[in-house]
Design an enzyme around this catalytic site. Structure first.
Site, PDB file in Angstrom:
ATOM      1  N   GLU A  37      -5.779  18.175   5.719  1.00 41.73           N
ATOM      2  CA  GLU A  37      -4.723  17.840   5.655  1.00 41.73           C
ATOM      3  C   GLU A  37      -3.830  17.718   7.223  1.00 41.73           C
ATOM      4  O   GLU A  37      -2.588  17.318   6.692  1.00 41.73           O
ATOM      5  CB  GLU A  37      -4.805  19.500   5.024  1.00 41.73           C
ATOM      6  CG  GLU A  37      -4.562  19.943   3.850  1.00 41.73           C
ATOM      7  CD  GLU A  37      -4.034  18.971   2.997  1.00 41.73           C
ATOM      8  OE1 GLU A  37      -3.130  19.527   3.300  1.00 41.73           O
ATOM      9  OE2 GLU A  37      -4.691  19.038   1.972  1.00 41.73           O
ATOM     10  N   HIS A  79      -3.361  10.594   2.211  1.00 45.67           N
ATOM     11  CA  HIS A  79      -5.221  11.199   1.506  1.00 45.67           C
ATOM     12  C   HIS A  79      -5.766  10.192   1.258  1.00 45.67           C
ATOM     13  O   HIS A  79      -6.762   9.698   1.395  1.00 45.67           O
ATOM     14  CB  HIS A  79      -4.640  12.007   1.024  1.00 45.67           C
ATOM     15  CG  HIS A  79      -4.855  13.862   1.279  1.00 45.67           C
ATOM     16  ND1 HIS A  79      -5.302  14.654   2.107  1.00 45.67           N
ATOM     17  CD2 HIS A  79      -3.632  14.321   0.190  1.00 45.67           C
ATOM     18  CE1 HIS A  79      -4.567  15.609   1.882  1.00 45.67           C
ATOM     19  NE2 HIS A  79      -4.398  15.442   1.633  1.00 45.67           N
ATOM     20  N   HIS A 107       2.450  12.448   2.536  1.00 46.35           N
ATOM     21  CA  HIS A 107       1.352  13.049   2.639  1.00 46.35           C
ATOM     22  C   HIS A 107       0.200  12.984   1.451  1.00 46.35           C
ATOM     23  O   HIS A 107      -0.849  12.676   1.872  1.00 46.35           O
ATOM     24  CB  HIS A 107       1.432  14.805   2.296  1.00 46.35           C
ATOM     25  CG  HIS A 107       0.275  15.324   2.798  1.00 46.35           C
ATOM     26  ND1 HIS A 107       0.571  16.005   3.838  1.00 46.35           N
ATOM     27  CD2 HIS A 107      -0.665  16.004   1.377  1.00 46.35           C
ATOM     28  CE1 HIS A 107      -0.574  17.570   3.045  1.00 46.35           C
ATOM     29  NE2 HIS A 107      -1.178  16.980   2.013  1.00 46.35           N
ATOM     30  N   GLU A 108       0.872  12.635  -0.003  1.00 47.43           N
ATOM     31  CA  GLU A 108      -0.484  12.307  -0.704  1.00 47.43           C
ATOM     32  C   GLU A 108      -1.033  10.559  -0.745  1.00 47.43           C
ATOM     33  O   GLU A 108      -2.463  10.546  -0.915  1.00 47.43           O
ATOM     34  CB  GLU A 108      -0.195  12.784  -2.204  1.00 47.43           C
ATOM     35  CG  GLU A 108       0.392  13.603  -2.709  1.00 47.43           C
ATOM     36  CD  GLU A 108      -0.660  14.810  -2.547  1.00 47.43           C
ATOM     37  OE1 GLU A 108      -2.192  14.311  -2.724  1.00 47.43           O
ATOM     38  OE2 GLU A 108      -0.298  15.846  -2.141  1.00 47.43           O
TER      39      GLU A 108
HETATM   40 ZN   LIG Z   1      -3.069  17.782   1.399  1.00 46.12          ZN
END
Ligand SMILES: [Zn+2]
Length: 247
Positions: A179, A120, A116-117
């Site tokens: 997100e 981004h 997830h990170e």
């Molecule tokens: Zn996030």
């Protein structure tokens, strides 16, 4: 190139990576970094991180899109901190806080967070926010000029744009769209590295419970709600196409 949508990008990626490297090293010098030779936690973060980084690199190379990771020099560091947090700066500079590990509980959930990170970063969400902040607060000054003329302001904007540290005051929350993209690509990145993306559902439930009445900063920038869970379930069939378990 990753998100398939138009994104505001007024800052040069290589300038950003240069700034990230400086900020990363400053951050590490100000925190207690655990060595993987003496810390089981750090060794785990290193191992999971390296698997994900290798899988992503191999995948984009095989798609003829190696340019997506241009300038990336992956680093994974673990710091001793009660905070439930993790982040990835441009160029693949990752930090995991030990406070996250009781919530992840296993390597697969850690892979979900790292995916997830990293998503981004690869989807250039920070670049978008940094670009917006440069326009709003520094009148659209070029990044290299801003670093030279307004170093403190530029560094603060950078840390805010990447949701790093609480010392700079109010952090910008990632947008709902960012997100959603990070969740989607994060699942795929974890799956590619041989981690079962379905672990994302119980993990985010644990995260939601762990936060209780006082959500940590990590959660205030990563809203956990019914919509997110629904979307994770929607993405799951696609993510599972990339998944084959490690031996
Ligand atoms: Zn996030």
């Amino acid at each position: 190139m990753v998100t398939g949508r138009n994104q505001l990008s007024l800052v040069n990626e290589s300038d950003l990576q240069l700034l990230a490297t400086t900020q990363y090293n400053t951050f590490l010098s100000e925190n207690k970094v655990l060595k993987s030779s003496s810390s089981k936690e750090a060794a785990t973060v290193d191992r999971v991180g390296a698997r994900i980084a290798n899988s992503i690199s191999k995948y984009y190379d095989s798609q003829g899109k190696g340019i997506i990771l241009e300038g990336y020099k992956w680093e994974f560091n673990t710091i001793a901190s009660k905070e439930i947090n993790a982040w990835c700066m441009p160029g693949g500079k990752v930090v995991v806080y030990t406070g996250l590990l009781p919530v992840t509980q296993n390597e697969t959930a850690l892979a979900i967070v790292l995916g997830h990170e990293i998503a981004h970063s690869i989807a250039k969400h920070g670049t978008e926010r940094m670009s917006q902040a440069m326009v709003q607060q520094l009148g659209g000054m070029a990044l290299e000029v801003a670093i030279a003329q307004k170093p403190k302001e530029t560094q603060d904007l950078f840390l805010m744009s990447y949701a790093i540290g609480s010392q700079v005051g109010a952090m910008l929350p990632w947008s709902r769209q960012q997100e959603t993209e990070a969740d989607k690509f994060g699942l795929i990145y974890a799956a590619m590295a041989g981690y079962d993306p379905r672990e994302a559902i119980p993990f985010w439930e644990r995260m939601s419970t762990a936060s209780g009445a006082n959500p940590p900063e990590f959660l205030s920038t990563h809203p956990s709600d019914e919509t997110r869970m629904r979307k994770l379930r929607q993405f799951m069939p696609e993510a599972l196409k990339y998944y084959s378990p490690r031996n």
